[in-house]
Design a protein around this motif. Structure first.
Motif, PDB file in Angstrom:
ATOM      1  N   MET A   1      -9.083  11.096   5.818  1.00  0.00           N
ATOM      2  CA  MET A   1      -9.004   9.784   5.176  1.00  0.00           C
ATOM      3  C   MET A   1      -9.509   8.679   6.094  1.00  0.00           C
ATOM      4  N   THR A   2      -9.046   8.711   7.345  1.00  0.00           N
ATOM      5  CA  THR A   2      -9.280   7.589   8.268  1.00  0.00           C
ATOM      6  C   THR A   2     -10.525   7.760   9.123  1.00  0.00           C
ATOM      7  N   ARG A   3     -11.153   8.956   9.031  1.00  0.00           N
ATOM      8  CA  ARG A   3     -12.334   9.250   9.875  1.00  0.00           C
ATOM      9  C   ARG A   3     -11.973   9.103  11.351  1.00  0.00           C
ATOM     10  N   SER A   4     -10.831   9.678  11.734  1.00  0.00           N
ATOM     11  CA  SER A   4     -10.354   9.522  13.105  1.00  0.00           C
ATOM     12  C   SER A   4      -9.523  10.725  13.514  1.00  0.00           C
ATOM     13  N   MET A   5      -9.645  11.110  14.791  1.00  0.00           N
ATOM     14  CA  MET A   5      -8.789  12.157  15.348  1.00  0.00           C
ATOM     15  C   MET A   5      -7.482  11.572  15.886  1.00  0.00           C
ATOM     16  N   THR A   6      -7.369  10.268  15.848  1.00  0.00           N
ATOM     17  CA  THR A   6      -6.103   9.586  16.163  1.00  0.00           C
ATOM     18  C   THR A   6      -5.793   8.650  14.994  1.00  0.00           C
ATOM     19  N   PRO A   7      -5.423   9.217  13.849  1.00  0.00           N
ATOM     20  CA  PRO A   7      -5.257   8.402  12.638  1.00  0.00           C
ATOM     21  C   PRO A   7      -4.268   7.251  12.841  1.00  0.00           C
ATOM     22  N   PRO A   8      -4.688   6.027  12.528  1.00  0.00           N
ATOM     23  CA  PRO A   8      -3.769   4.884  12.650  1.00  0.00           C
ATOM     24  C   PRO A   8      -2.752   4.874  11.512  1.00  0.00           C
ATOM     25  N   VAL A   9      -1.468   4.911  11.853  1.00  0.00           N
ATOM     26  CA  VAL A   9      -0.415   4.908  10.830  1.00  0.00           C
ATOM     27  C   VAL A   9       0.746   3.988  11.204  1.00  0.00           C
ATOM     28  N   ALA A  10       0.612   3.238  12.297  1.00  0.00           N
ATOM     29  CA  ALA A  10       1.745   2.460  12.802  1.00  0.00           C
ATOM     30  C   ALA A  10       2.083   1.248  11.926  1.00  0.00           C
ATOM     31  N   ARG A  11       1.075   0.589  11.394  1.00  0.00           N
ATOM     32  CA  ARG A  11       1.303  -0.646  10.637  1.00  0.00           C
ATOM     33  C   ARG A  11       1.444  -0.293   9.156  1.00  0.00           C
ATOM     34  N   LYS A  12       2.662  -0.379   8.638  1.00  0.00           N
ATOM     35  CA  LYS A  12       2.965   0.093   7.289  1.00  0.00           C
ATOM     36  C   LYS A  12       3.412  -1.074   6.411  1.00  0.00           C
ATOM     37  N   LYS A  13       2.961  -1.058   5.180  1.00  0.00           N
ATOM     38  CA  LYS A  13       3.343  -2.120   4.244  1.00  0.00           C
ATOM     39  C   LYS A  13       3.774  -1.502   2.916  1.00  0.00           C
ATOM     40  N   MET A  14       5.008  -1.773   2.516  1.00  0.00           N
ATOM     41  CA  MET A  14       5.495  -1.391   1.198  1.00  0.00           C
ATOM     42  C   MET A  14       5.214  -2.537   0.232  1.00  0.00           C
ATOM     43  N   VAL A  15       4.453  -2.252  -0.804  1.00  0.00           N
ATOM     44  CA  VAL A  15       4.118  -3.265  -1.805  1.00  0.00           C
ATOM     45  C   VAL A  15       4.896  -2.947  -3.079  1.00  0.00           C
ATOM     46  N   VAL A  16       5.886  -3.784  -3.381  1.00  0.00           N
ATOM     47  CA  VAL A  16       6.778  -3.565  -4.519  1.00  0.00           C
ATOM     48  C   VAL A  16       6.328  -4.467  -5.667  1.00  0.00           C
TER      49      VAL A  16
ATOM     50  N   VAL B   1      -2.874  -3.792   8.048  1.00  0.00           N
ATOM     51  CA  VAL B   1      -2.140  -2.654   7.496  1.00  0.00           C
ATOM     52  C   VAL B   1      -2.939  -1.366   7.701  1.00  0.00           C
ATOM     53  N   ASP B   2      -2.261  -0.329   8.212  1.00  0.00           N
ATOM     54  CA  ASP B   2      -2.869   0.998   8.347  1.00  0.00           C
ATOM     55  C   ASP B   2      -2.567   1.886   7.149  1.00  0.00           C
ATOM     56  N   VAL B   3      -1.339   1.769   6.644  1.00  0.00           N
ATOM     57  CA  VAL B   3      -0.884   2.628   5.544  1.00  0.00           C
ATOM     58  C   VAL B   3      -0.162   1.774   4.511  1.00  0.00           C
ATOM     59  N   PHE B   4      -0.526   1.961   3.244  1.00  0.00           N
ATOM     60  CA  PHE B   4       0.154   1.285   2.148  1.00  0.00           C
ATOM     61  C   PHE B   4       1.179   2.219   1.518  1.00  0.00           C
ATOM     62  N   GLY B   5       2.271   1.646   1.028  1.00  0.00           N
ATOM     63  CA  GLY B   5       3.242   2.384   0.232  1.00  0.00           C
ATOM     64  C   GLY B   5       3.449   1.659  -1.081  1.00  0.00           C
ATOM     65  N   THR B   6       3.580   2.411  -2.163  1.00  0.00           N
ATOM     66  CA  THR B   6       3.754   1.793  -3.481  1.00  0.00           C
ATOM     67  C   THR B   6       5.224   1.751  -3.870  1.00  0.00           C
ATOM     68  N   GLY B   7       5.608   0.664  -4.522  1.00  0.00           N
ATOM     69  CA  GLY B   7       6.950   0.531  -5.061  1.00  0.00           C
ATOM     70  C   GLY B   7       6.910  -0.329  -6.311  1.00  0.00           C
ATOM     71  N   GLU B   8       8.017  -0.348  -7.041  1.00  0.00           N
ATOM     72  CA  GLU B   8       8.047  -1.137  -8.280  1.00  0.00           C
ATOM     73  C   GLU B   8       9.461  -1.559  -8.611  1.00  0.00           C
ATOM     74  N   MET B   9       9.538  -2.566  -9.451  1.00  0.00           N
ATOM     75  CA  MET B   9      10.812  -3.023  -9.993  1.00  0.00           C
ATOM     76  C   MET B   9      10.557  -3.546 -11.399  1.00  0.00           C
ATOM     77  N   GLY B  10      11.120  -2.851 -12.386  1.00  0.00           N
ATOM     78  CA  GLY B  10      10.911  -3.296 -13.760  1.00  0.00           C
ATOM     79  C   GLY B  10      11.803  -2.525 -14.708  1.00  0.00           C
ATOM     80  N   ILE B  11      12.830  -3.151 -15.228  1.00  0.00           N
ATOM     81  CA  ILE B  11      13.727  -2.469 -16.154  1.00  0.00           C
ATOM     82  C   ILE B  11      12.934  -2.009 -17.383  1.00  0.00           C
ATOM     83  N   GLY B  12      13.132  -0.750 -17.739  1.00  0.00           N
ATOM     84  CA  GLY B  12      12.431  -0.173 -18.892  1.00  0.00           C
ATOM     85  C   GLY B  12      11.142   0.522 -18.539  1.00  0.00           C
ATOM     86  N   ASN B  13      10.747   0.526 -17.253  1.00  0.00           N
ATOM     87  CA  ASN B  13       9.405   1.028 -16.949  1.00  0.00           C
ATOM     88  C   ASN B  13       9.263   2.547 -16.926  1.00  0.00           C
TER      89      ASN B  13
END
Length: 359
Positions: A55-70, A176-188
């Motif tokens: 994915m990252t085209r790297s032998m030392t994949p950057p994963v330290a900076r993480k962002k959860m997007v809700v 951001v190195d890695v994104f995370g998905t999240g959600e909040m929605g009653i009924g979804n």
């Protein structure tokens, strides 16, 4: 004209999505084959390391900076009594997340991930927090329409929702190195079940679960609502925008866009549970190569979740009976990315350590 420009932007993003780099996958596998342990003894974590290198085209994949997007959104179909909680809980839980009192806050904090809440289409206007750090408004409308009687949104609104997700990924990417998905929605879980049934070809009964904890009678009613929504709207199972338009939620569209944007930037995106995976399915229909950047965090208790993952030919990292959403499973899975990277970069090969190999 506006719709044509939006679709053009979406298409230009998709043109920048390519498969993982096979040369980096090969180099990662070659190193992992020689580590001081029985061959592939760390199993799926080693597979994940190969994916991260590709994915990252790297032998030392950057994963330290993480962002959860809700992503937050409300749903007109809640009027049909498909959820165990009232619609106002969407607003209340957004405030809870902003006050750092939700499950996602606890797990993201332990994973070293920042949390961003995005209003994609909630009923509330969030006047008191709309300028607060960690909150972003990309509101398309104040909730979707009732899918039991017609489309959730217009095609233009669907494209706008996906594009908003792409814009978020692009804006955050520098930090951001890695994104995370999240959600909040009653009924979804209702639109997500409808999307799962249409795209996977499974029956509504096979993919529909109890969501927030409804009883058997309510589940039967929910199944009936979803069947009517599909019959009324007749979505094209091969057209991601059409499926989103007729069945989706604004947060589901935003998640799809975030995934497309991350893939175009060659950044991993850790996809949470049932609703997040519905967004991933929309992204996959729009551009199938997006699957090369998706890491499925876990297998949800919701019965349709595994069918959606199978449709994209992806396997979850964990099966822990999770069913909360919010991005909690993705936040937990961030630890696995750190571990996989450490295996690739920190463990010595037999030659480096001077250890005799198996004869």
């Amino acid at each position: 004209m506006q719709e044509k420009e939006k679709i053009g932007y979406l298409e230009s993003t998709c043109r920048n999505i390519y498969p993982q780099d096979s040369s980096y996958r090969d180099k990662a596998k070659a190193r992992l084959d020689q580590l001081t342990m029985p061959h592939w003894a760390l199993g799926d974590l080693m597979d994940l390391a190969v994916d991260l290198a590709g994915m990252t085209r790297s032998m030392t994949p950057p994963v330290a900076r993480k962002k959860m997007v809700v992503m937050a959104g409300d749903h007109g179909v809640t009027a049909e009594g498909v959820s165990g909680y009232p619609a106002e809980v969407t607003t209340q839980m957004v405030h809870n997340i902003m006050n750092k009192g939700a499950g996602i806050n606890a797990l993201a904090n332990k994973a070293g991930a920042e949390v961003l809440v995005v209003d994609m289409g909630a009923m509330d206007t969030f006047e008191g927090i709309k300028n607060a750090p960690g909150f972003l408004s990309k509101k398309i409308a104040q909730g979707t329409q009732n899918i039991m009687v017609g489309p959730a949104m217009t095609k233009t609104q669907a494209v706008m929702a996906v594009e908003a997700g792409i814009e978020i990924a692009s804006a955050l990417a520098v930090d951001v190195d890695v994104f995370g998905t999240g959600e909040m929605g009653i009924g979804n879980t209702t639109p997500s079940s409808a999307i799962a049934a249409v795209v996977t070809g499974k029956t509504v009964e096979e993919v529909t679960g109890k969501g927030t904890g409804i009883d058997d009678e309510q589940l039967t009613h929910k199944v009936g609502v979803i069947k009517q929504a599909i019959a009324v709207n007749k979505p094209d199972a091969k057209d991601g925008i059409d499926v989103l338009t007729k069945l989706g939620g604004y947060e589901i569209g935003g998640i799809a866009g975030l995934i497309l944007g991350a893939a175009a930037l060659k950044k991993p995106v850790v996809v949470d549970g049932f609703i997040s995976t519905a967004g991933a399915l929309i992204a996959y229909l729009i551009e199938p190569f997006v699957r090369d950047y998706i890491i499925c965090a876990h297998k949800s208790v919701e019965p349709g979740h595994s069918f959606m993952q199978q449709k994209m030919h992806l396997r979850p990292l964990f099966d822990l009976n999770l069913r909360l959403g919010e991005g909690t499973g993705a936040a937990f899975a961030m630890h696995a990315l750190e571990a996989a990277t450490a295996i690739l970069t920190d463990v010595s090969t037999f030659a480096e350590a001077g250890v005799s190999q198996k004869e």
